[in-house]
Design an enzyme around this catalytic site. Structure first.
Site, PDB file in Angstrom:
ATOM      1  N   THR A   1      34.899  41.765  37.446  1.00 57.54           N
ATOM      2  CA  THR A   1      35.585  41.131  38.454  1.00 57.54           C
ATOM      3  C   THR A   1      34.953  41.263  39.799  1.00 57.54           C
ATOM      4  O   THR A   1      34.218  41.860  40.040  1.00 57.54           O
ATOM      5  CB  THR A   1      37.103  41.356  38.346  1.00 57.54           C
ATOM      6  OG1 THR A   1      37.768  40.428  38.834  1.00 57.54           O
ATOM      7  CG2 THR A   1      37.283  42.897  39.326  1.00 57.54           C
TER       8      THR A   1
ATOM      9  N   GLY B   1      44.949  43.591  45.422  1.00 55.48           N
ATOM     10  CA  GLY B   1      44.174  43.128  44.423  1.00 55.48           C
ATOM     11  C   GLY B   1      43.616  44.274  43.485  1.00 55.48           C
ATOM     12  O   GLY B   1      43.284  45.227  44.190  1.00 55.48           O
TER      13      GLY B   1
ATOM     14  N   LYS C   1      44.568  38.346  39.868  1.00 60.16           N
ATOM     15  CA  LYS C   1      44.173  39.705  40.058  1.00 60.16           C
ATOM     16  C   LYS C   1      44.707  40.013  41.592  1.00 60.16           C
ATOM     17  O   LYS C   1      44.386  41.047  42.006  1.00 60.16           O
ATOM     18  CB  LYS C   1      43.007  39.974  39.949  1.00 60.16           C
ATOM     19  CG  LYS C   1      42.240  39.738  38.532  1.00 60.16           C
ATOM     20  CD  LYS C   1      40.686  39.794  38.471  1.00 60.16           C
ATOM     21  CE  LYS C   1      40.297  39.230  37.409  1.00 60.16           C
ATOM     22  NZ  LYS C   1      39.004  38.914  37.257  1.00 60.16           N
TER      23      LYS C   1
ATOM     24  N   SER D   1      32.790  44.252  39.971  1.00 58.93           N
ATOM     25  CA  SER D   1      31.133  43.934  39.640  1.00 58.93           C
ATOM     26  C   SER D   1      30.267  42.877  40.576  1.00 58.93           C
ATOM     27  O   SER D   1      29.167  43.332  40.937  1.00 58.93           O
ATOM     28  CB  SER D   1      30.813  43.483  38.257  1.00 58.93           C
ATOM     29  OG  SER D   1      31.556  42.133  38.091  1.00 58.93           O
TER      30      SER D   1
END
Length: 175
Positions: free
Chosen positions: A4, A48, A36, A127
């Site tokens: 994500t 988040g 998220k 990521s």
């Protein structure tokens, strides 16, 4: 943590936090529209998460409890959560990271006990975080007329163009 991208930007008196909607299982996309980003404390605080979804929900619940216990003081709640996260046997195993934001500050929380306030009022996890963070820093410097929300949106789109674990289904909240 991977799979994500979450980014928060404090710019020109506004704060925005956004994330993509992709959830992966291994190297497969499991879902493309996961939310998220959460509003906490009657919309005064944004959060988040990146990492394991169940673990992140557990952490957000605990963070909300700490916010209530400390009268909405985000920094104090984050520090207390980080202490618990580091020392509690159950919480220690949770694999997620959080970004929290109020109208005045942004914090990154990790399971190693870190509560970090970013130097440049830009924080990113996941990521695609370094792609989004680099884009946001450049936009803040070279396009100061943009709003925090516009910087978050464009940064996430840039990350989604590069990172295979980040998609273009964005959720952005602002204060």
């Amino acid at each position: 943590m991977h799979a994500t991208t979450i980014i928060a930007v404090l710019h020109n008196g506004q704060v925005a936090i956004g994330g993509d909607g992709q959830a992966t299982m291994g190297n497969t996309i499991a879902k493309s529209n996961v939310k998220k980003i959460r509003r906490l404390q009657d919309g005064k605080i944004l959060a988040g998460f990146a990492g394991s979804t169940a673990d992140a929900f557990t952490l957000i619940e605990r963070f909300e409890e700490k916010l209530s216990a400390f009268g909405g003081n985000m920094k104090r709640a984050a520090i207390e959560l980080a202490k618990d996260w580091r020392t509690d046997r159950f919480l220690r195993r949770l694999e997620a990271m959080l970004i929290t934001a109020s109208k005045d500050e942004i914090l990154i929380l990790s399971g190693t006990g870190d509560v970090l306030e970013p130097d440049n009022q830009v924080a990113a996890i996941g990521s695609g975080s370094m792609y989004a963070q680099s884009a946001a820093l450049a936009l803040r410097k070279h396009a100061p007329h943009l709003s925090a929300e516009e910087i978050v949106r464009e940064s996430l789109n840039i990350a989604a163009d590069i990172c295979i674990y980040t998609n273009h289904n964005l959720v952005i909240e602002k204060l």
